[in-house]
Scaffold this active site. Structure first.
Site, short mmCIF file in Angstrom:
data_model
loop_
_atom_site.label_atom_id
_atom_site.label_comp_id
_atom_site.label_asym_id
_atom_site.label_seq_id
_atom_site.Cartn_x
_atom_site.Cartn_y
_atom_site.Cartn_z
N HIS A 114 0.86 -1.19 0.00
CA HIS A 114 0.00 0.00 0.00
C HIS A 114 0.90 1.23 0.00
CE1 HIS A 114 -3.56 2.49 0.77
NE2 HIS A 114 -2.73 3.22 1.49
N CYS A 115 0.73 2.09 -0.98
CA CYS A 115 1.58 3.26 -1.14
C CYS A 115 0.83 4.50 -0.64
CB CYS A 115 1.96 3.44 -2.61
SG CYS A 115 3.06 4.85 -2.90
N VAL A 116 1.35 5.10 0.43
CA VAL A 116 0.68 6.29 0.98
C VAL A 116 0.79 7.47 0.02
CG1 VAL A 116 1.00 5.58 3.39
CG2 VAL A 116 2.80 6.92 2.25
N ASN B 100 -2.09 6.95 -2.17
CA ASN B 100 -3.36 6.69 -1.50
C ASN B 100 -4.07 5.51 -2.16
OD1 ASN B 100 -5.36 7.16 0.47
ND2 ASN B 100 -6.56 8.41 -0.94
N ASN B 101 -3.27 4.50 -2.52
CA ASN B 101 -3.81 3.35 -3.23
C ASN B 101 -2.86 2.17 -3.05
OD1 ASN B 101 -5.53 1.87 -4.83
ND2 ASN B 101 -4.84 2.73 -6.78
#
Length: 362
Positions: A200-202, A205-206
């Site tokens: 999950h890549c902050v 946001n996805n």
């Protein structure tokens, strides 16, 4: 003699005409960059390994006695909001930092480089990379990464082979109750199971999964290229400026009133005084280039070997599901069974539909 837009200091003004003490701000600036670089690496290491869990836990306990409880609760709430809920904070931070760097490049470096007769194609390359980067940043952020649903559950189950170590057969997600395809994982932030889950890549946001991994790879590649290009252009500008102005041949008066020949350290300090924003930006993009370059190499390695970040981490840490086995059974070791050669692995990333709908059956 340089153009009128250049600062007076390098437009014919002799450093020998003024007393400039040898200050320590360059040492502090280098120390600052080193500290930020080491901190970034340590955060990555701490988040992916368990070697420092003990010291971190003890340090947290010590600080818990010093920091007021209300402040601790506020920090915990902020941490939970930033890293454990879907929000656009890091997207805004990403765009803000990128905008600030390009604003400085446009406001100062671009104009100065034109006066020094840099090639226009060379100067426009960062803008081309920016356009491509923003396109793939958007695609990575808005594309469905591969959400597992009731509708596609049966379609995704036969795509990858179950290795019975990281991904046993007939496992159901404890949160959404769906049968888990091999290489999938439930994301606690997005609250969904993602097929071929990477991480999950902050910043997006996805999640990064089967359907947007190709976009993320190109995004990371162009972002790294942008940082490297900015660093190269800025460094070449400063070097050419020093050569054209003859500043490296000048002398200066030190703290004791003695005449000294211009050396490299003092020259860098002198440039920092004259172009503080440019030199600071150069240090920032150089640090960013190292961090992004290292991460890009890691992602390219995973791509070439057909692994995900989730699989690499769990495989190296031995974080396998707790499956009931006979007491006499030998402990199973994770092996990557999904790599089928470089070109096949790249095809799986860039043409995921061919893998999912091309009749591939493990």
């Amino acid at each position: 003699m340089l153009g009128g837009g250049m600062p007076e200091l390098l437009a014919g003004n002799n450093p020998n005409e003024r007393h400039i003490p040898r200050m320590d701000f360059l040492v502090l600036f280098v120390f600052y960059l080193t500290l930020v670089l080491i901190s970034g690496v340590m955060i990555c290491v701490c988040s992916k390994t368990g070697y420092l869990k003990g010291p971190v836990r003890r340090g947290t306990q010590i600080f818990s006695y010093i920091i007021p409880e209300c402040l601790q609760r506020a920090v915990l709430r902020l941490h939970h909001y930033l890293f454990h809920t879907q929000n656009r904070t890091f997207i805004l931070l990403h765009l803000t930092l990128q905008g600030m760097v390009y604003a400085e490049y446009t406001w100062e470096i671009f104009g100065y480089c034109q006066q020094l007769e840099f090639s226009l194609y060379y100067l426009l390359l960062p803008y081309l990379l920016l356009i491509v980067n923003l396109v793939f940043f958007t695609l990575s952020s808005v594309t469905n990464p591969g959400t597992v649903t009731k509708a596609n559950e049966l379609l995704l189950l036969p795509v990858y082979e179950f290795d019975e170590v990281l991904f046993p057969k007939n496992m159901r997600c404890s949160t959404c109750g769906l049968r888990k395809p091999a290489r999938s994982k439930h994301c606690a932030v997005c609250n969904r199971c993602v097929h071929r889950f990477d991480h999950h890549c902050v910043w997006m946001n996805n999640c990064i999964g089967a359907w947007n991994a190709r976009y993320f790879l190109i995004y990371l590649l162009t972002l790294t290229a942008s940082a490297v290009t900015m660093a190269v252009v800025s460094a070449v500008f400063l070097v050419r400026l020093v050569v054209v102005s003859g500043l490296y041949q000048e002398t200066y008066v030190d703290d004791l009133g003695h005449l000294q020949v211009m050396d490299t350290i003092f020259l860098i300090q002198y440039l920092y005084l004259t172009f503080p924003r440019i030199v600071f930006m150069l240090g920032f993009v150089m640090m960013l280039s190292l961090l992004l370059g290292g991460y890009l190499c890691f992602v390219l390695y995973l791509t070439a070997t057909n692994q995900t970040t989730n699989e690499w981490y769990r495989g190296h840490q031995g974080c396998c599901p707790h499956v009931a086995r006979p007491p006499s059974a030998h402990p199973q070791v994770y092996q990557n069974i999904h790599s089928h050669g470089l070109w096949s692995n790249l095809r799986e990333i860039f043409l995921p539909a061919a893998v999912h709908y091309g009749g591939k059956k493990k």
